[in-house]
Design a protein around this motif. Sequence first.
Motif, mmCIF file in Angstrom:
data_model
loop_
_atom_site.group_PDB
_atom_site.id
_atom_site.type_symbol
_atom_site.label_atom_id
_atom_site.label_comp_id
_atom_site.label_asym_id
_atom_site.label_seq_id
_atom_site.Cartn_x
_atom_site.Cartn_y
_atom_site.Cartn_z
ATOM 1 N N SER A 164 0.836 -1.200 0.000
ATOM 2 C CA SER A 164 0.000 0.000 0.000
ATOM 3 C C SER A 164 0.870 1.249 0.000
ATOM 4 N N TRP A 165 1.943 1.213 0.761
ATOM 5 C CA TRP A 165 2.860 2.358 0.818
ATOM 6 C C TRP A 165 3.461 2.634 -0.554
ATOM 7 N N ILE A 166 3.965 1.570 -1.214
ATOM 8 C CA ILE A 166 4.633 1.787 -2.503
ATOM 9 C C ILE A 166 3.628 2.287 -3.532
ATOM 10 N N ARG A 167 2.413 1.763 -3.482
ATOM 11 C CA ARG A 167 1.422 2.187 -4.459
ATOM 12 C C ARG A 167 1.068 3.650 -4.237
ATOM 13 N N ASP A 168 0.765 3.994 -3.005
ATOM 14 C CA ASP A 168 0.423 5.394 -2.766
ATOM 15 C C ASP A 168 0.810 5.844 -1.359
ATOM 16 N N PRO A 169 2.046 6.293 -1.189
ATOM 17 C CA PRO A 169 2.479 6.732 0.150
ATOM 18 C C PRO A 169 1.632 7.895 0.676
ATOM 19 N N HIS A 170 1.043 8.670 -0.246
ATOM 20 C CA HIS A 170 0.287 9.859 0.197
ATOM 21 C C HIS A 170 -1.014 9.502 0.895
ATOM 22 N N ARG A 171 -1.427 8.237 0.759
ATOM 23 C CA ARG A 171 -2.600 7.844 1.511
ATOM 24 C C ARG A 171 -2.268 7.798 2.990
ATOM 25 N N HIS A 172 -1.037 7.448 3.285
ATOM 26 C CA HIS A 172 -0.643 7.293 4.688
ATOM 27 C C HIS A 172 0.010 8.546 5.228
ATOM 28 N N LYS A 173 0.794 9.218 4.382
ATOM 29 C CA LYS A 173 1.452 10.452 4.802
ATOM 30 C C LYS A 173 1.278 11.473 3.682
ATOM 31 N N PRO A 174 0.133 12.155 3.653
ATOM 32 C CA PRO A 174 -0.100 13.101 2.566
ATOM 33 C C PRO A 174 1.039 14.132 2.481
ATOM 34 N N GLY A 175 1.524 14.335 1.275
ATOM 35 C CA GLY A 175 2.579 15.337 1.081
ATOM 36 C C GLY A 175 3.981 14.783 1.181
ATOM 37 N N VAL A 176 4.093 13.471 1.443
ATOM 38 C CA VAL A 176 5.410 12.877 1.662
ATOM 39 C C VAL A 176 6.275 12.971 0.404
ATOM 40 N N ASN A 177 7.604 12.937 0.617
ATOM 41 C CA ASN A 177 8.508 13.121 -0.521
ATOM 42 C C ASN A 177 8.799 11.834 -1.271
ATOM 43 N N MET A 178 7.811 11.019 -1.447
ATOM 44 C CA MET A 178 7.953 9.827 -2.285
ATOM 45 C C MET A 178 6.727 9.770 -3.181
ATOM 46 N N PRO A 179 6.930 9.615 -4.466
ATOM 47 C CA PRO A 179 5.776 9.647 -5.366
ATOM 48 C C PRO A 179 4.972 8.349 -5.294
ATOM 49 N N ALA A 180 3.728 8.435 -5.737
ATOM 50 C CA ALA A 180 2.917 7.232 -5.882
ATOM 51 C C ALA A 180 3.429 6.468 -7.103
ATOM 52 N N HIS A 181 3.240 5.156 -7.101
ATOM 53 C CA HIS A 181 3.694 4.354 -8.240
ATOM 54 C C HIS A 181 2.530 3.538 -8.782
#
Lengths: 633, 213, 321
Positions: free
Chosen positions: C286-303
């Motif tokens: 879930s993190w790799i697919r969309d880190p912003h779901r867990h930490k909106p604004g985080v410096n890792m893009p969704a994949h």
Amino acid sequence: MSLPAQAAATLHRTWSDPPGVRGWFSALDHKTIGRRFVIAAFGFFVAGGLLAATMRLQLAFPEMKLVGPDLYNQVFTLHGTTMMFLFAVPVMLAMAIYLVPLMIGARATAFPRMTAFAFWVYVFGGLSVYIAFFLGSGPDAGWFAYVPLSGPEYSPGKRSDFWAQLITFTEVSGLLVSIDLITTILKHRAPGMTLARMPLFVWAILVTCLMILFAMPAVMMASTMLILDRLVGTHFFNPADGGSALLWQHLFWFFGHPEVYFIFIPGLGFLSMIIATFARRPIFGYPAMVLALIATGFLSFGLWVHHMFAASIPELAKAFFTAASMMIAIPSGVQIFCWIATLWKGRLNFATPLLFVLAFFFILVLGGLTGVILASTALDLQVHDTYFVVAHLHYVLIGGAVFPLFGAFYYWYPKMTGRMMDERMGRWNFWLFFVGFNVAFYPMHHLGLAGMPRRIYTYAAESGWGPLNLLSTVGAVMVATSVLLFIVNAVKSYRHGAPAADNPWGASSLEWATSSPPPPYNFALPPVVSSREPLWVPHHPSRPPHVTGLALDTRESLVTTAIDAVPDSRDTSPDPSHWPFTAAVALSIMFIATIFTPWGLVWGSIPVTIALIGWFWPRREETERHLALEKRP
Amino acid sequence: MRAKGHRPGTPKAAPRDDVALYVSQLPSYVFGPRATMWWGTFGVIAIEGMVFALAAASYFYLRSHAREWPLGVPPPELSWGMVNMAILAVSTLPNHWTKRAAEQHDLRKVRIGLTVCVAFALAFLVVRIFEFRSLNVGWDTNAYGSIVWLLLALHTAHLLTDFVDTAVLTVLMYTGPIEGRRYADVADNAVYWDFVVLAWIPLYFIVYWAPRL
Amino acid sequence: MNGLFHALDPAGPQAALIAQLWWLTVAVCALVLVAVLLAFFIALRRAPRADAATPADVKPLQQAEPRTRLVVTAATIASAVLLVGLVAASAATDRALMQLPLQNALNVQVTANQWWWDVRYDDPDPSRIFATANEIYVPVGRPVIVRLRANDVIHSFWVPNLHGKKDLIPGTEGTIHFRADRAGTYHGQCAEYCGLQHAFMAFVVHAVPQEEFDRWAESQRKPAAAPSTAPQKRGHDLFMSGTCMMCHAIQGTPAQARKGPDLTHVASRERIAAGRLANTPENLASWIRDPHRHKPGVNMPAHVLAQGDLEALVAYLGALR
Ligand code: HEA
Ligand code: HEA
Ligand code: CUA
Ligand SMILES: [Cu+2]
């Protein structure tokens, strides 16, 4: 003795604000400006309170999704910024603009156009930041906007610029009002009102305004540097090019610490006035009270580093600032002891104003004591930047300033409107506020110790912070209800309240010597003072009771000497004019334009200059009137 | 009636002091700390003095954290700064002459004095342009550049406002309308110029000499 | 005393010193509060009642009130004495905090980034230096010197059970010294507002016996495990050919970027994303697919990844013990 009716009518015409829309924008009466200022500041309090309510709802349960992190950050930043810069400091100055001339027996402030200008600048500044917020550009770096987070690299867009420019607006306003009030207090006191007979509220305002003069430049300097870093690429705060992030913190807190005392000291002034009236005796230990106010003012410039204990500061400096921070408890203590002595030896009239003031003795003392805890470097390292600090700051701000302010509203409302506020609603207002406040903020001490950092938009359920946060939210709802009740009371009483006598509380200071509400010229016959409690002690029979010989058809006022208040010269107050408003518009355009381009400053300064020349250029007709009254020194 | 300035309760006989404090014999304007305007000016001076002090403190703060000072650029050239120091020092003479003339209500001298003061301020502003050029650093080069530009710019801002202020006052003294109070304004303006001069002395040493220490 | 961790539940000498000072100060403050409120309530009770018409008592203007003055003066002096005592106690604690013996200390370097912690274990031998993220192991009973730096904005390092906090300020280096005397896992948290995900910038300190620490350090020094199964191999290839390697490092592979946490032994951590999520395959996916779901604004893009690819990546990362 009173003034003949015809003379009073002339005086009334001379000092009235002009009618109509244009007249509305030209008003100079300190009571008009003061009232507008208070209402505007209260409006910002409600706005800041609604933002607080949003935060409390978001934090009521773990993992709430009411607002996301981006909005939450804007909300808490705007809440803190509003409460500190747009509500707490301005409302105190606004009350002073209204009350000080009345308390010292003057007809106006020293520089009425400056007061009006300061008011408009403040309103435009406040509106600009709210407009930015509604356009999605609300500042989001916290009320002290630490760099580099607020700097060009980590806050792209215009959010921090609006914040920095808001600071400029409010500082311009605050500084001008301070100059005005200092001059008014030192040069326009009624004959005989020596410094040693000045009401304690006036002392509090004098100390506050002097502090403002020396503290506000620091934040103006800081916000200017920030804007320059962001707009034209200077490097004041950029460590990569010789700048320093800590420079910001020093400059900000050199202002920021005294700032919390500009909020607190006028609150102390309210307390002294209200306690004296409702304990039916003078405040015990007047000289000690005055010295304590002055000492607090001085000491407050030596504490700023206590906001930075967790940063890299030399150990010796930390020890010094710990000691200084604790020592400031002594003047606060002295005042508290003197008030308790006054209550002890007085006869008490438990009306609503007194209730609000008495809350101070629990709330502020508790908040002050948590301040003493924070002042210890070692302890601060644990609780710094947690909800413990949030608890402290609300206890001192609300207990030390907002409760006294509400007391002051109830106390002076009859003077301002000519009607009494409803006592029964007042009591509900008070108890709901008092209980709600403690329910809302007491749990935050525990949350802080349990590790809840401040400025978080949500928290995980496992943290265990949920129940206390929910409790806190319940308290906030109670506070909001009580504020709503106050608004209802104020609005209803304005129309239906019992008519107020000149001196409904049996008080002793001069504002109660004139009608409620006072006429535009304040006093038909400006008073002469022969004691510290002018309305309680019968006037000395060999001293004249009032001043005479001021013009009726020109706004003439008496200037007295700074210390002994001996009549020294006459001065004329300027006529109403649209220039303060026009100049404020020009200045606001310049400030806002500067957010977008440095050329805003260059082109914007032209209309500002024109407006200021228009403002100061004397009119022939006015000069002639002055010439007729002229007497060379 | 209107222009005469009607006063209430003006007794025909000499006023009795226990009935009312009679004040219309008091001067309608005064000079120096007796006047409200002087306190206003003084308040402004206090604020701006604080601004300069804080800018200077920031300079030394940045310096104390820097590895070298000035940061990788030569210190400013001295010549134009000296010229301006001289202009400012000399300008205090016409300034005080004007102030005295104002206190004596000598309109002719006040006009001459103010005109000379405006000329001095203008000369100073022109030389200031060359001063900026002789700093040897841009405001965006590094923090050293930023702070010296800020110091100089702050002082220039005061010069500029005082220049406009003096110029407007000069025109007013030529065209009118004039009343006695205007002389007090001229005197206060002189006080403000003194402040601008005095503030420059420490700033001059900081901008030009501190980098050589 | 609720919550995961508590400033007043010390697990080492530094936090213990602060807790002691805490209780002393709170006791003094409670005393003052009670005394003030007592005097206040007695005053309210004993003073006669009045109303606005009651004539004011103006005798105090002429007559001194010597007894009252005495009491007020005494209260002031008592306050001053108590405050001087508190200042002295605070200064003594500061001194004691500075005197933590540092022989044989463990050196750790922590660099804060928007919104995660880069942790490096120093060693005189450069080949023995290793990195991890959001997780610090320390041996019980051994002093630790943490050198603190920040890459972007100001953050603050805080493990309440062990010590107070210390800011990490870009452009300067700070240090903090502590020792854990009790084995356990202590929660740490960024305490300085640092932007969107300040709320979820946590870390943990595991205090373990020295032998266990040595074992852990040794395993961390090893390069990443080579992929053994087919999905792991596929995950490895995806990682090395996709965007991942532009930000992350996995020792022993071409991935050497340091914009995100070092993932060499990511599977050995209990939680990922600076404490936000438990380290389970579902969360990782879930993190790799969309880190912003867990930490909106985080410096890792969704994949946007095919399900199979995602599972392969998770399999690969899940094997990096
Ligand atoms: C009205 C505003 C107000 C007032 C009056 C105070 C009063 C005090 N404050 Fe507070 N303070 C704030 C507003 C205020 N503060 C705000 C807004 C912040 C947070 C800013 C931010 O980070 O957002 C803050 C933060 C703050 C900090 C930094 C915390 C941190 O960020 O880690 C510290 C640390 O020293 C501190 C200390 C004090 C002290 C020692 C007093 C003293 O003046 C208190 C003195 C009074 C008493 C002690 C009670 C009465 C005295 C007696 C009865 C005498 C006897 C007493 C003893 C013997 C103990 N305050
Ligand atoms: C004088 C200053 C002041 C005042 C009065 C308040 C009042 C309140 N504050 Fe404020 N607060 C600050 C100054 C103040 N605050 C500061 C300086 C900060 C730090 C900011 C930062 O970190 O940058 C802060 C931070 C702060 C936080 C921490 C946020 C965070 O760190 O994430 C919280 C959280 O609960 C909070 C809550 C409240 C609440 C519930 C009130 C309540 O008391 C508010 C009560 C008022 C209302 C709720 C309004 C109700 C009005 C109506 C209902 C009327 C509606 C009617 C009409 C529309 C006609 N405040
Ligand atoms: Cu990092 Cu808050
Ligand atoms: Cu402070």
